[in-house]
Design a protein around this motif. Structure first.
Motif, PDB file in Angstrom:
ATOM      1  N   MET A  24       0.900  -1.202   0.162  1.00 29.40           N
ATOM      2  CA  MET A  24       0.110  -0.201   0.035  1.00 29.40           C
ATOM      3  C   MET A  24       0.742   1.386   0.048  1.00 29.40           C
ATOM      4  O   MET A  24       0.506   2.265  -0.692  1.00 29.40           O
ATOM      5  CB  MET A  24      -0.964   0.028   1.140  1.00 29.40           C
ATOM      6  N   GLU A  25       1.997   1.086   0.869  1.00 28.62           N
ATOM      7  CA  GLU A  25       2.896   2.339   0.743  1.00 28.62           C
ATOM      8  C   GLU A  25       3.453   2.367  -0.533  1.00 28.62           C
ATOM      9  O   GLU A  25       3.381   3.729  -1.088  1.00 28.62           O
ATOM     10  CB  GLU A  25       3.949   2.214   2.079  1.00 28.62           C
ATOM     11  N   ALA A  26       3.777   1.416  -1.138  1.00 28.18           N
ATOM     12  CA  ALA A  26       4.412   1.439  -2.505  1.00 28.18           C
ATOM     13  C   ALA A  26       3.574   2.013  -3.590  1.00 28.18           C
ATOM     14  O   ALA A  26       3.814   2.945  -4.554  1.00 28.18           O
ATOM     15  CB  ALA A  26       4.988   0.199  -3.014  1.00 28.18           C
ATOM     16  N   ALA A  27       2.070   1.751  -3.429  1.00 23.99           N
ATOM     17  CA  ALA A  27       0.976   2.152  -4.332  1.00 23.99           C
ATOM     18  C   ALA A  27       0.832   3.848  -4.136  1.00 23.99           C
ATOM     19  O   ALA A  27       0.692   4.387  -5.089  1.00 23.99           O
ATOM     20  CB  ALA A  27      -0.240   1.278  -3.840  1.00 23.99           C
ATOM     21  N   LEU A  28       0.867   4.032  -3.115  1.00 25.06           N
ATOM     22  CA  LEU A  28       0.779   5.755  -2.625  1.00 25.06           C
ATOM     23  C   LEU A  28       2.028   6.398  -3.280  1.00 25.06           C
ATOM     24  O   LEU A  28       1.465   7.613  -3.699  1.00 25.06           O
ATOM     25  CB  LEU A  28       0.601   5.772  -1.168  1.00 25.06           C
ATOM     26  N   CYS A  29       3.254   5.980  -3.067  1.00 33.96           N
ATOM     27  CA  CYS A  29       4.182   6.386  -3.756  1.00 33.96           C
ATOM     28  C   CYS A  29       4.213   6.693  -5.272  1.00 33.96           C
ATOM     29  O   CYS A  29       4.372   7.607  -5.999  1.00 33.96           O
ATOM     30  CB  CYS A  29       5.449   5.671  -3.282  1.00 33.96           C
ATOM     31  N   ALA A  30       3.568   5.344  -5.843  1.00 34.21           N
ATOM     32  CA  ALA A  30       3.501   5.437  -7.300  1.00 34.21           C
ATOM     33  C   ALA A  30       2.273   6.487  -7.650  1.00 34.21           C
ATOM     34  O   ALA A  30       2.538   7.245  -8.726  1.00 34.21           O
ATOM     35  CB  ALA A  30       2.850   3.868  -7.738  1.00 34.21           C
ATOM     36  N   TRP A  31       1.428   6.532  -6.798  1.00 33.99           N
ATOM     37  CA  TRP A  31       0.173   7.540  -7.124  1.00 33.99           C
ATOM     38  C   TRP A  31       0.694   9.109  -7.074  1.00 33.99           C
ATOM     39  O   TRP A  31       0.532   9.855  -7.810  1.00 33.99           O
ATOM     40  CB  TRP A  31      -1.319   7.289  -6.101  1.00 33.99           C
ATOM     41  N   GLU A  32       1.333   9.199  -5.868  1.00 36.17           N
ATOM     42  CA  GLU A  32       2.076  10.469  -5.739  1.00 36.17           C
ATOM     43  C   GLU A  32       2.882  10.928  -7.154  1.00 36.17           C
ATOM     44  O   GLU A  32       2.764  12.059  -7.618  1.00 36.17           O
ATOM     45  CB  GLU A  32       2.783  10.536  -4.657  1.00 36.17           C
ATOM     46  N   PHE A  33       3.492  10.091  -7.616  1.00 36.78           N
ATOM     47  CA  PHE A  33       4.639  10.166  -8.603  1.00 36.78           C
ATOM     48  C   PHE A  33       3.771  10.686  -9.931  1.00 36.78           C
ATOM     49  O   PHE A  33       3.993  11.488 -10.609  1.00 36.78           O
ATOM     50  CB  PHE A  33       5.412   9.026  -9.099  1.00 36.78           C
ATOM     51  N   LEU A  34       2.662   9.912 -10.024  1.00 35.31           N
ATOM     52  CA  LEU A  34       1.797  10.023 -11.275  1.00 35.31           C
ATOM     53  C   LEU A  34       1.156  11.508 -11.237  1.00 35.31           C
ATOM     54  O   LEU A  34       0.810  11.942 -12.329  1.00 35.31           O
ATOM     55  CB  LEU A  34       0.522   8.955 -11.354  1.00 35.31           C
ATOM     56  N   LEU A  35       0.642  11.666  -9.901  1.00 39.03           N
ATOM     57  CA  LEU A  35      -0.174  13.100  -9.959  1.00 39.03           C
ATOM     58  C   LEU A  35       1.169  14.240 -10.219  1.00 39.03           C
ATOM     59  O   LEU A  35       0.784  15.231 -11.008  1.00 39.03           O
ATOM     60  CB  LEU A  35      -0.492  13.194  -8.495  1.00 39.03           C
ATOM     61  N   ASP A  36       2.101  14.123  -9.545  1.00 40.71           N
ATOM     62  CA  ASP A  36       3.330  14.973  -9.857  1.00 40.71           C
ATOM     63  C   ASP A  36       3.692  15.172 -11.406  1.00 40.71           C
ATOM     64  O   ASP A  36       3.941  15.923 -11.863  1.00 40.71           O
ATOM     65  CB  ASP A  36       4.524  14.861  -9.008  1.00 40.71           C
ATOM     66  N   HIS A  37       3.777  13.793 -12.135  1.00 42.83           N
ATOM     67  CA  HIS A  37       4.025  13.965 -13.382  1.00 42.83           C
ATOM     68  C   HIS A  37       3.184  14.610 -14.337  1.00 42.83           C
ATOM     69  O   HIS A  37       3.361  15.175 -15.300  1.00 42.83           O
ATOM     70  CB  HIS A  37       4.082  12.299 -13.747  1.00 42.83           C
ATOM     71  N   SER A  67      15.722   8.982  -1.324  1.00 41.07           N
ATOM     72  CA  SER A  67      14.368   8.681  -0.925  1.00 41.07           C
ATOM     73  C   SER A  67      13.639   7.508  -1.657  1.00 41.07           C
ATOM     74  O   SER A  67      13.939   7.891  -2.880  1.00 41.07           O
ATOM     75  CB  SER A  67      13.617   9.860  -0.454  1.00 41.07           C
ATOM     76  N   TYR A  68      13.264   6.780  -0.887  1.00 45.32           N
ATOM     77  CA  TYR A  68      12.301   5.669  -1.455  1.00 45.32           C
ATOM     78  C   TYR A  68      11.178   6.198  -2.140  1.00 45.32           C
ATOM     79  O   TYR A  68      11.171   5.891  -3.339  1.00 45.32           O
ATOM     80  CB  TYR A  68      11.831   4.743  -0.529  1.00 45.32           C
ATOM     81  N   ASP A  69      10.648   7.405  -1.869  1.00 50.86           N
ATOM     82  CA  ASP A  69       9.122   7.844  -2.614  1.00 50.86           C
ATOM     83  C   ASP A  69       9.584   8.797  -3.728  1.00 50.86           C
ATOM     84  O   ASP A  69       8.815   8.571  -4.698  1.00 50.86           O
ATOM     85  CB  ASP A  69       8.294   8.388  -1.433  1.00 50.86           C
ATOM     86  N   TRP A  70      10.490   9.636  -3.624  1.00 55.89           N
ATOM     87  CA  TRP A  70      10.886  10.631  -4.645  1.00 55.89           C
ATOM     88  C   TRP A  70      12.053  10.325  -5.629  1.00 55.89           C
ATOM     89  O   TRP A  70      12.113  10.709  -6.696  1.00 55.89           O
ATOM     90  CB  TRP A  70      11.220  11.930  -3.930  1.00 55.89           C
ATOM     91  N   ASP A  71      12.669   9.229  -5.220  1.00 56.68           N
ATOM     92  CA  ASP A  71      13.854   8.787  -6.074  1.00 56.68           C
ATOM     93  C   ASP A  71      13.929   7.078  -6.402  1.00 56.68           C
ATOM     94  O   ASP A  71      13.560   7.037  -7.894  1.00 56.68           O
ATOM     95  CB  ASP A  71      15.204   8.751  -5.297  1.00 56.68           C
ATOM     96  N   PHE A  72      13.425   6.247  -5.644  1.00 54.78           N
ATOM     97  CA  PHE A  72      13.621   4.788  -5.948  1.00 54.78           C
ATOM     98  C   PHE A  72      12.340   4.519  -6.761  1.00 54.78           C
ATOM     99  O   PHE A  72      12.632   3.966  -7.851  1.00 54.78           O
ATOM    100  CB  PHE A  72      13.630   4.035  -4.624  1.00 54.78           C
ATOM    101  N   ASP A  74      24.654   6.363  -7.722  1.00 50.39           N
ATOM    102  CA  ASP A  74      25.260   7.125  -6.601  1.00 50.39           C
ATOM    103  C   ASP A  74      24.574   7.300  -5.257  1.00 50.39           C
ATOM    104  O   ASP A  74      25.072   7.550  -4.342  1.00 50.39           O
ATOM    105  CB  ASP A  74      25.443   8.503  -6.789  1.00 50.39           C
ATOM    106  N   GLN A  75      23.439   6.756  -5.245  1.00 47.36           N
ATOM    107  CA  GLN A  75      22.430   6.435  -4.331  1.00 47.36           C
ATOM    108  C   GLN A  75      22.413   5.149  -3.647  1.00 47.36           C
ATOM    109  O   GLN A  75      21.971   4.806  -2.607  1.00 47.36           O
ATOM    110  CB  GLN A  75      21.034   6.942  -4.423  1.00 47.36           C
ATOM    111  N   ILE A  76      22.926   4.168  -4.158  1.00 45.85           N
ATOM    112  CA  ILE A  76      22.800   2.619  -3.912  1.00 45.85           C
ATOM    113  C   ILE A  76      24.207   2.179  -3.621  1.00 45.85           C
ATOM    114  O   ILE A  76      25.105   2.378  -4.684  1.00 45.85           O
ATOM    115  CB  ILE A  76      22.128   1.786  -5.064  1.00 45.85           C
TER     116      ILE A  76
END
Length: 244
Positions: free
Chosen positions: A66-79, A132-137, A178-180
Motif C-alpha cells: 500500500m505504501e508503494a502504491a501511494l508512492c506510485a500515485w504521488e509520482f503520477l500526480l506530480d508527473h 528517498s524511497y518515494d521521490w527517487d527509488f 550514486d544512491q545505492i
C-alpha cells in the motif's frame, strides 16, 4: 514473518498438516469429505496466498504494498503537473486516456512492481541509502515500465504484465548508482563480533586467533554475540568485568 502472506502460508501449512496427520489418516488413503470445514479452510487459504492472474482481482495488499502504491500515485500526480517536454510520453498518454479512477488501480500494480524491485535489491545486499524511497527509488522504477502493457493488463484483458525484476533493478542501479551501495555483510558481522570480544572478554582480537572458527560461524549465520560468548567459554577466558 515478513508480511501477512507469509503468516497465512504458515497457518495454511499447519492446518493442512494437522488435517492430514491428526484428523484424517492421509498416509492410509483417508481423505476429508466435501463438507469438511478444515479442507474448506485450507482451500480458502490457498486462494488467499496464491496471486491471482490479474492484479485488480487481489483481495488484499500488505502495508508495504500500500505504501508503494501511494508512492506510485504521488509520482503520477506530480508527473501530470510537469511541463510537457519533461513528461514520459507513455505515462502521460496512459493518464490522459484512462483518467484518475483507472490510474489509481494501475498505480497499485505499478507500486507492487517497484516494491518487488526494492525487495530484490535488499535480498542481494544492496541498500538505497543515498536518496528517498518515494521521490527517487519508486519513480526510477516507474519510468522504466511498459505502461501500455501495464494498463492493458490492469484495465483490460491483456496479457499479464510481469517484468523481469532483476533486469529492472539493474536499470535502476544504473540510474541511481550514486544512491545505492553494496553491503559488506562479512565486514558488518566481523565488526560486531570484534565489539563483542571487547565487551565480553576484554580482548577484541579473540576472533583473529580463531579465524577458521569465525569464518564457519559467519557462514552459518550464527549470532556474533552468541558465537563470541561460546568461544570465550570454550577457552576458559575471564569475563571482561572479572579480569584483573
Amino acid at each position: 514473518m515478513s508480511n501477512i502472506v507469509d503468516t497465512l502460508k504458515l497457518g495454511r501449512d499447519a492446518l493442512a498438516e494437522a488435517m492430514n496427520l491428526h484428523i484424517y489418516d492421509a498416509a492410509n488413503g483417508e481423505t476429508p469429505g466435501p463438507k469438511c470445514r478444515y479442507q474448506a479452510a485450507v482451500l480458502a487459504l490457498d486462494s488467499a496466498v496464491t496471486p491471482p492472474v490479474k492484479s485488480r482481482d487481489r483481495q488484499f495488499y500488505t502495508p508495504l504494498e500500500m505504501e508503494a502504491a501511494l508512492c506510485a500515485w504521488e509520482f503520477l500526480l506530480d508527473h501530470e503537473n510537469l511541463p510537457e517536454e519533461k513528461r514520459v510520453p507513455a505515462i502521460a498518454g496512459a493518464f490522459g486516456s484512462m483518467g484518475y479512477a483507472a490510474m489509481r488501480h494501475v498505480s497499485m500494480q505499478a507500486g507492487a512492481i517497484a516494491l518487488a524491485v526494492h525487495d530484490h535489491m535488499e535480498t542481494n545486499d544492496y541498500e538505497h541509502d543515498g536518496g528517498s524511497y518515494d521521490w527517487d527509488f519508486v519513480p526510477s522504477v516507474l519510468v522504466k515500465l511498459d505502461w501500455l502493457h501495464l494498463v492493458q493488463d490492469n484495465q483490460y484483458s491483456g496479457e499479464p504484465y510481469r517484468p523481469d525484476i532483476p533486469t529492472l533493478f539493474e536499470l535502476v542501479l544504473a540510474d541511481l548508482g550514486d544512491q545505492i551501495t553494496k553491503r559488506d555483510r562479512a565486514a558488518e558481522w566481523m565488526a560486531k563480533a570484534r565489539r563483542e570480544c571487547h565487551k565480553q572478554w576484554g580482548y577484541a582480537e579473540l576472533i583473529d586467533d580463531h579465524e577458521e572458527r569465525t569464518r564457519v560461524a559467519f557462514e552459518a549465520k550464527q549470532d556474533p554475540a552468541e558465537f563470541v560468548r561460546l568461544l570465550g567459554e570454550k577457552y576458559d577466558l575471564e569475563p571482561a568485568g572479572l579480569a584483573w
